[in-house]
Design an enzyme around this catalytic site. Structure first.
Site, PDB file in Angstrom:
ATOM      1  NE  ARG A 205      -7.321   4.785   4.290  1.00 41.46           N
ATOM      2  CZ  ARG A 205      -6.232   5.072   5.328  1.00 41.46           C
ATOM      3  NH1 ARG A 205      -6.714   5.242   6.550  1.00 41.46           N
ATOM      4  NH2 ARG A 205      -5.083   5.207   4.902  1.00 41.46           N
TER       5      ARG A 205
ATOM      6  NE  ARG B  34      -0.753  10.420   9.547  1.00 41.94           N
ATOM      7  CZ  ARG B  34      -1.036   9.438   8.836  1.00 41.94           C
ATOM      8  NH1 ARG B  34      -2.292   8.993   8.748  1.00 41.94           N
ATOM      9  NH2 ARG B  34      -0.213   8.886   8.019  1.00 41.94           N
ATOM     10  N   PRO B  35       1.463  16.772  10.923  1.00 45.87           N
ATOM     11  CG  PRO B  35       3.433  17.427  12.071  1.00 45.87           C
ATOM     12  CD  PRO B  35       2.535  16.248  12.086  1.00 45.87           C
ATOM     13  CB  ILE B  36       2.532  18.326   5.484  1.00 38.14           C
ATOM     14  CG1 ILE B  36       1.416  19.587   5.351  1.00 38.14           C
ATOM     15  CG2 ILE B  36       1.831  16.996   5.556  1.00 38.14           C
ATOM     16  CD1 ILE B  36       0.945  19.473   3.901  1.00 38.14           C
ATOM     17  CG  ASP B  37       6.572  20.659  10.130  1.00 43.09           C
ATOM     18  OD1 ASP B  37       5.826  19.557  10.043  1.00 43.09           O
ATOM     19  OD2 ASP B  37       7.379  20.916  10.658  1.00 43.09           O
TER      20      ASP B  37
ATOM     21  CB  CYS C 256      -5.049   6.368  10.258  1.00 43.90           C
ATOM     22  SG  CYS C 256      -5.536   4.767   9.228  1.00 43.90           S
TER      23      CYS C 256
ATOM     24  CE  LYS D 108      -2.606   2.506   3.760  1.00 44.06           C
ATOM     25  NZ  LYS D 108      -1.481   3.167   4.116  1.00 44.06           N
ATOM     26  CG  ASN D 109       2.320   3.060   3.690  1.00 47.50           C
ATOM     27  OD1 ASN D 109       1.137   3.263   3.210  1.00 47.50           O
ATOM     28  ND2 ASN D 109       2.591   2.477   4.754  1.00 47.50           N
TER      29      ASN D 109
ATOM     30  CG  ASP E 285       2.626   1.459   9.542  1.00 42.82           C
ATOM     31  OD1 ASP E 285       2.285   2.295  10.216  1.00 42.82           O
ATOM     32  OD2 ASP E 285       3.028   1.857   8.181  1.00 42.82           O
TER      33      ASP E 285
ATOM     34  NE  ARG F  82       0.044  12.048   6.445  1.00 44.99           N
ATOM     35  CZ  ARG F  82       0.187  13.336   6.827  1.00 44.99           C
ATOM     36  NH1 ARG F  82      -0.836  14.026   7.073  1.00 44.99           N
ATOM     37  NH2 ARG F  82       1.360  13.556   7.275  1.00 44.99           N
TER      38      ARG F  82
ATOM     39  CB  ILE G   4       6.305   6.940  14.491  1.00 39.74           C
ATOM     40  CG1 ILE G   4       7.441   5.740  14.273  1.00 39.74           C
ATOM     41  CG2 ILE G   4       6.176   7.549  13.142  1.00 39.74           C
ATOM     42  CD1 ILE G   4       8.947   6.294  14.131  1.00 39.74           C
TER      43      ILE G   4
HETATM   44  C1  EPZ Z   1       3.985   6.744   6.190  1.00 37.19           C
HETATM   45  O1  EPZ Z   1       3.203   7.737   6.716  1.00 37.19           O
HETATM   46  C2  EPZ Z   1       2.970   5.709   6.072  1.00 37.19           C
HETATM   47  N1  EPZ Z   1       2.145   6.267   5.293  1.00 37.19           N
HETATM   48  C3  EPZ Z   1       2.602   5.488   7.481  1.00 37.19           C
HETATM   49  O2  EPZ Z   1       1.566   4.380   7.282  1.00 37.19           O
HETATM   50  C4  EPZ Z   1       3.546   5.070   8.522  1.00 37.19           C
HETATM   51  O3  EPZ Z   1       3.045   4.944   9.537  1.00 37.19           O
HETATM   52  C5  EPZ Z   1       4.788   6.084   8.485  1.00 37.19           C
HETATM   53  O4  EPZ Z   1       5.044   6.620   6.957  1.00 37.19           O
HETATM   54  C6  EPZ Z   1       6.012   5.676   9.181  1.00 37.19           C
HETATM   55  O5  EPZ Z   1       6.429   4.502   8.888  1.00 37.19           O
HETATM   56  C7  EPZ Z   1       2.051   6.420   3.962  1.00 37.19           C
HETATM   57  O6  EPZ Z   1       2.855   5.806   3.471  1.00 37.19           O
HETATM   58  C8  EPZ Z   1       0.868   6.794   3.155  1.00 37.19           C
HETATM   59  P1  EPZ Z   1       6.334  10.082   8.224  1.00 37.19           P
HETATM   60  P2  EPZ Z   1       3.866   9.431   6.942  1.00 37.19           P
HETATM   61  O7  EPZ Z   1       6.257  11.468   7.549  1.00 37.19           O
HETATM   62  O8  EPZ Z   1       5.062   9.433   5.584  1.00 37.19           O
HETATM   63  C9  EPZ Z   1       6.395  13.549  11.885  1.00 37.19           C
HETATM   64  C10 EPZ Z   1      -0.272   2.865   7.755  1.00 37.19           C
HETATM   65  O9  EPZ Z   1      -0.957   2.550   8.829  1.00 37.19           O
HETATM   66  N2  EPZ Z   1       6.247  14.658  10.651  1.00 37.19           N
HETATM   67  O10 EPZ Z   1       7.367   9.340   7.989  1.00 37.19           O
HETATM   68  O11 EPZ Z   1       3.025  10.261   6.936  1.00 37.19           O
HETATM   69  C11 EPZ Z   1       5.022  12.924  11.756  1.00 37.19           C
HETATM   70  O12 EPZ Z   1       4.072  13.724  12.707  1.00 37.19           O
HETATM   71  C12 EPZ Z   1       0.211   4.473   7.623  1.00 37.19           C
HETATM   72  O13 EPZ Z   1       0.077   2.126   6.783  1.00 37.19           O
HETATM   73  C13 EPZ Z   1       6.376  15.973  10.930  1.00 37.19           C
HETATM   74  O14 EPZ Z   1       6.638  16.295  12.132  1.00 37.19           O
HETATM   75  O15 EPZ Z   1       4.929   9.247   8.039  1.00 37.19           O
HETATM   76  C14 EPZ Z   1       5.480  11.575  12.517  1.00 37.19           C
HETATM   77  O16 EPZ Z   1       5.753  11.618  13.767  1.00 37.19           O
HETATM   78  C15 EPZ Z   1      -0.163   5.204   8.939  1.00 37.19           C
HETATM   79  N3  EPZ Z   1       6.549  16.865   9.687  1.00 37.19           N
HETATM   80  C16 EPZ Z   1       6.949  11.207  11.938  1.00 37.19           C
HETATM   81  O17 EPZ Z   1       7.082  12.359  11.505  1.00 37.19           O
HETATM   82  C17 EPZ Z   1       6.257  16.370   8.565  1.00 37.19           C
HETATM   83  O18 EPZ Z   1       6.158  17.139   7.717  1.00 37.19           O
HETATM   84  C18 EPZ Z   1       6.723  10.216  10.731  1.00 37.19           C
HETATM   85  O19 EPZ Z   1       5.949  10.789   9.751  1.00 37.19           O
HETATM   86  C19 EPZ Z   1       6.083  15.055   8.484  1.00 37.19           C
HETATM   87  C20 EPZ Z   1       6.129  13.986   9.345  1.00 37.19           C
END
Ligand code: EPZ
Length: 417
Positions: free
Chosen positions: A396, A121-124, A116, A22-23, A304, A92, A326
């Site tokens: 999903r 889940r910020p995107i900064d 979810c 999926k991811n 996950d 997402r 995480i």
């Molecule tokens: C991906 O999410 C996966 N989703 C998630 O899978 C997975 O849990 C995660 O990676 C970690 O492995 C998808 O691929 C669609 P991150 P992503 O950016 O990319 C913080 C599932 O169940 N962060 O690595 O959104 C954030 O808050 C899902 O399949 C910021 O602070 O994860 C978190 O604490 C759920 N600012 C950490 O980093 C940002 O701009 C990891 O997030 C981005 C992230």
């Protein structure tokens, strides 16, 4: 609304075939935007997130053909660069259209993504990276407007190894002018799969799967071709199921290397597990040892798989400690597991499980994708009937879950209510 009904406590045996990740797929589909012409993806999982992304491609006026797990995306008629709030919020991964459309068209309007409810889940980190490449980023309420006259390669250091930001910044930089280096990049197996897809389109990328990814911008990309890697989280979920109720349950079409953090834990717990080249065979044992787990970025123990693993800890003989690092809100499954007879105490992002517990079926609610998967595992382990509400969360990310489980002897139905 969909509901899942499970008659539990059956021994499961036979083979479960794992689908595409999926991811990976949710990033590969938007990545297709970067190519001129037709791209081809194989082993695409049959999940609702796939369908939500195809809807967005159609809004952008791409031509999409889906035949089972084979997906063709033709961008020749791409004309739109605006994604409405309803479609942005469906998942997402809609945010991968930020990097892809910014990279290709230098303009995108998109809303805050959905997904979810497992934390803020910020995107900064994504936004800082886009700005470093020369994009102008404006927000209007929930809407982001990203534009650039030109994107220029640069050095970008991620303050956290974010999976999404690493992928989005690869997308924004493959057509930028000059060299980009993403430092402290995420190393998840999916990142390499996505880089391979971009490389098949003519992108110049080195170091995917390591801490530093170097991208040399090119002027154009042609259609690409990729096979989605096996889903290590789907595989991990069913491997844990085998440890709960399996008798020689064979989880097939996997890459065992991607699952080492899980399989080494299962060995520590004295599971009956055999690891072969592209499959794992696992059976239930009576004297499972407790263990301590801390989730980490890849190649550490995946966040996950934490929720499915919570069910196995309820069956271990003794006290297990679990720490999530995480996502700050990934314990949504615990009240339901406790209602089914588990003994789990949560404190912040940590939990303590005292086992073994006899689980019994009852009515529960899936609060998120992996939390929902943990309830399926608990329902299959429990005596009696389990009814899971809000099953849409599970669909999903787990393709044909009812069919795959029925094939190995589970009594499970999904019904519309
Ligand atoms: C991906 O999410 C996966 N989703 C998630 O899978 C997975 O849990 C995660 O990676 C970690 O492995 C998808 O691929 C669609 P991150 P992503 O950016 O990319 C913080 C599932 O169940 N962060 O690595 O959104 C954030 O808050 C899902 O399949 C910021 O602070 O994860 C978190 O604490 C759920 N600012 C950490 O980093 C940002 O701009 C990891 O997030 C981005 C992230």
């Amino acid at each position: 609304m969909k509901q899942m009904i499970i008659e539990g406590n059956k021994t499961l045996t036979g083979e479960i075939l794992i689908g595409g990740a999926k991811n990976s797929a949710v990033a590969l589909i938007p990545a297709s935007i970067l190519a001129d012409g037709k791209s081809i993806l194989d082993n695409v999982p049959n999940i609702s997130d796939r369908d939500a992304l195809i809807d967005i491609l159609e809004i952008l006026n791409c031509d999409v053909t889906l035949d089972k797990d084979h997906l063709e995306i033709d961008t020749t008629n791409l004309k739109n660069t605006v994604i409405d709030e309803e479609h942005s919020r469906k998942l997402r991964a809609s945010y991968y259209f930020m990097g892809a459309l910014l990279g290709k068209e230098k303009y995108v309007e998109i809303y805050i993504p959905g997904g979810c409810n497992i934390g803020a889940r910020p995107i900064d980190i994504h936004i800082e990276g886009f700005k470093a490449l020369g994009a102008e980023v404006k927000t209007e309420g929930n809407k982001y407007i990203l534009k650039a006259d030109k994107l220029r390669g640069t050095d970008i250091y991620l303050r956290f190894q974010s999976v999404g930001a690493t992928i989005n910044l690869m997308f924004a930089s493959v057509l930028a002018e000059g060299k980009t280096v993403i430092h402290n990049a995420a190393k998840e197996a999916e990142i390499e799969n996505i880089a391979d897809y971009l490389i098949s389109m003519g992108a110049k990328i080195e170091g995917a799967g390591t801490d530093d990814i170097t991208i040399y911008g090119v002027e154009k990309l042609h259609g690409g071709k990729i096979t989605v890697i096996p889903d290590r989280i789907e595989a991990g979920t069913y491997i844990i199921l085998g440890a709960l109720v399996g008798k020689n349950l064979c989880i097939k079409n996997i890459i065992p290397k991607h699952l080492e953090a899980l399989t080494s834990k299962l060995k520590d717990m004295a599971s009956d597990i055999t690891i072969n080249k592209d499959n794992i065979v696992i059976s239930k044992v009576d004297n499972l040892k407790p263990t301590n787990i801390k989730t980490l970025v890849y190649p550490g123990f995946p966040t996950d798989i934490g929720q499915p693993m919570a069910v196995l800890l309820t069956q271990a003989n003794g006290t297990s400690l679990f720490e999530e690092t995480i996502w700050e809100n990934r314990m949504g499954h615990v009240p339901s597991l406790n209602k089914m007879g588990a003994n789990i105490t949560v404190k912040g992002m940590s939990s303590m499980t005292i086992g073994p517990s006899k689980l019994h079926g009852c009515e529960v609610v899936a609060t998120d994708l992996r939390g929902g998967a943990s309830l399926v595992l608990a329902g299959l382990t429990a005596t009696g009937t389990t009814i899971i509400n809000d099953v849409e969360h599970i669909l999903r990310g787990y393709e044909d879950i009812d069919i795959k489980l029925k094939n190995v002897g589970a009594k499970i139905e999904i019904r519309e209510i």
